[in-house]
Design a protein around this motif. Sequence first.
Motif, PDB file in Angstrom:
ATOM      1  N   VAL A  74      45.576  58.043  47.385  1.00  0.00           N
ATOM      2  CA  VAL A  74      45.013  57.520  46.142  1.00  0.00           C
ATOM      3  C   VAL A  74      45.679  58.230  44.966  1.00  0.00           C
ATOM      4  CG1 VAL A  74      42.924  57.028  44.837  1.00  0.00           C
ATOM      5  CG2 VAL A  74      42.819  57.150  47.331  1.00  0.00           C
ATOM      6  N   GLU A 134      43.626  43.093  47.148  1.00  0.00           N
ATOM      7  CA  GLU A 134      42.443  43.744  47.718  1.00  0.00           C
ATOM      8  C   GLU A 134      41.868  42.969  48.904  1.00  0.00           C
ATOM      9  OE1 GLU A 134      38.080  45.434  46.255  1.00  0.00           O
ATOM     10  OE2 GLU A 134      39.532  44.694  44.772  1.00  0.00           O
ATOM     11  N   CYS A 180      51.166  47.494  41.357  1.00  0.00           N
ATOM     12  CA  CYS A 180      50.847  48.853  40.928  1.00  0.00           C
ATOM     13  C   CYS A 180      52.148  49.578  40.586  1.00  0.00           C
ATOM     14  CB  CYS A 180      50.067  49.611  42.002  1.00  0.00           C
ATOM     15  SG  CYS A 180      51.050  50.182  43.399  1.00  0.00           S
ATOM     16  N   GLN A 222      42.609  47.940  37.106  1.00  0.00           N
ATOM     17  CA  GLN A 222      41.578  47.705  38.116  1.00  0.00           C
ATOM     18  C   GLN A 222      41.037  49.023  38.656  1.00  0.00           C
ATOM     19  OE1 GLN A 222      43.050  45.906  41.704  1.00  0.00           O
ATOM     20  NE2 GLN A 222      41.026  45.500  42.548  1.00  0.00           N
ATOM     21  N   ARG A 223      39.704  49.080  38.821  1.00  0.00           N
ATOM     22  CA  ARG A 223      39.054  50.264  39.372  1.00  0.00           C
ATOM     23  C   ARG A 223      38.373  49.909  40.691  1.00  0.00           C
ATOM     24  NH1 ARG A 223      38.468  50.207  33.946  1.00  0.00           N
ATOM     25  NH2 ARG A 223      38.726  52.126  32.733  1.00  0.00           N
ATOM     26  N   LEU A 224      38.510  50.776  41.660  1.00  0.00           N
ATOM     27  CA  LEU A 224      37.799  50.643  42.926  1.00  0.00           C
ATOM     28  C   LEU A 224      36.775  51.772  43.018  1.00  0.00           C
ATOM     29  CD1 LEU A 224      40.806  49.862  45.290  1.00  0.00           C
ATOM     30  CD2 LEU A 224      39.113  48.251  44.413  1.00  0.00           C
ATOM     31  N   VAL A 243      46.814  53.368  47.174  1.00  0.00           N
ATOM     32  CA  VAL A 243      46.042  52.728  46.115  1.00  0.00           C
ATOM     33  C   VAL A 243      46.219  53.531  44.834  1.00  0.00           C
ATOM     34  CG1 VAL A 243      43.716  52.153  45.330  1.00  0.00           C
ATOM     35  CG2 VAL A 243      44.330  51.815  47.726  1.00  0.00           C
ATOM     36  N   ASN A 285      44.339  54.181  41.367  1.00  0.00           N
ATOM     37  CA  ASN A 285      42.977  53.986  40.873  1.00  0.00           C
ATOM     38  C   ASN A 285      42.664  54.972  39.743  1.00  0.00           C
ATOM     39  OD1 ASN A 285      40.433  52.615  41.094  1.00  0.00           O
ATOM     40  ND2 ASN A 285      39.582  54.448  42.054  1.00  0.00           N
ATOM     41  N   PRO A 286      42.437  54.502  38.492  1.00  0.00           N
ATOM     42  CA  PRO A 286      42.575  53.137  38.021  1.00  0.00           C
ATOM     43  C   PRO A 286      44.009  52.634  38.202  1.00  0.00           C
ATOM     44  CG  PRO A 286      41.459  54.496  36.384  1.00  0.00           C
ATOM     45  CD  PRO A 286      42.026  55.412  37.411  1.00  0.00           C
ATOM     46  N   ASN A 287      44.130  51.325  38.432  1.00  0.00           N
ATOM     47  CA  ASN A 287      45.443  50.778  38.718  1.00  0.00           C
ATOM     48  C   ASN A 287      46.332  50.800  37.481  1.00  0.00           C
ATOM     49  OD1 ASN A 287      47.410  48.294  38.894  1.00  0.00           O
ATOM     50  ND2 ASN A 287      46.852  48.822  40.983  1.00  0.00           N
ATOM     51  N   GLU A 321      45.587  58.970  41.343  1.00  0.00           N
ATOM     52  CA  GLU A 321      44.594  58.982  40.269  1.00  0.00           C
ATOM     53  C   GLU A 321      45.203  59.468  38.954  1.00  0.00           C
ATOM     54  OE1 GLU A 321      40.510  59.612  42.885  1.00  0.00           O
ATOM     55  OE2 GLU A 321      41.206  61.242  41.598  1.00  0.00           O
TER      56      GLU A 321
END
Length: 329
Positions: free
Chosen positions: A162, A115, A95, A139-141, A130, A132-134, A164
């Motif tokens: 997070v 993950e 990331c 990658q999306r969680l 994290v 998110n999206p990475n 974002e």
Amino acid sequence: MLEHGGRLRRAAHTYDIPLGDWLDLSTGLAPWPWPLPEIPVSAWARLPEPDDGLVDAACAYYRARAALPVAGSQAAIQALPTLRAHARVAVLAPCYAEHALAWRHAGHEVLELDEEQIAAGLDSLDVLVVVNPNNPTGQRLTPARLLDWHGRLERRGGWLVVDEAFMDPTPGLSLAPYSDLPGLVVLRSFGKFFGLAGLRLGFVLATSDLLARLDEHLGPWTVNGPSRHLARQVLADIAAHERQRAALLQAGERLATLLAAHHLPPSGGCALFQLLRRPDAAALHEHLARRAIFTRLFPDLSALRFGLPADECGWQRLDQGLARYRSSS
């Protein structure tokens, strides 16, 4: 300092191509800068004041209860690790590399995990970071997954952070509406979605007590008056947000389709960029750079990240550059 996209002047010097001739796809920014409202002289002449309406506008836009404006989310990335005692920190990797660097610089134990490793070892962590999206994988969680992780961390006094930065085109995946939960910190970038990275503005969404601690650490006047005035106007323009969101989602799909048409299917991405993992990533990067098309190379991943062209001329240049690479390889 780590490498980042946007070093266009250096590329122009390296390849001896004038700065104005480049198609810069290296940053993952919206390629259409937001129309700038008029900025009154008072925004330049007076010290910034925290009760100018910017926080209210940000809370409404992000659907959050509390927000702290900062000089780009990078400022928060560097400051947050100083608010905790020595911790065991995991970063969902790969990331944005500044996260792991900031926690290491603050003296924390940092693990870079995938993950599956995080899911298995979460109960041994104090902090999980994290994106998110990475960035750069795309990658999306899901919110449900992240909220489950948050609950497990918070029960032991842990944090879920997070980032974002690329979330604006897909607000339904955001944890911003939950950012009043203890132990949850959400970082938002202003410059990417609105195409105004030069403002250096971001927001931290968290509980009011954590934001007060972060505000005290950063000190007064972290965001300048003109940036505050401009952002307040932009965040309130709801109809324009919808147009920007639709345009970015369409452009992201177009970029993925274009790459696939040249037998270069992306391995991931989002509305603002697509990632291409290939053994010849460095060669493709070099090929495009010699044609004044600047992409972001990730040597450790053997990958290229492509941002969005701003206009039809840019799309055609990228199409032609990719076609020439295919014909020469």
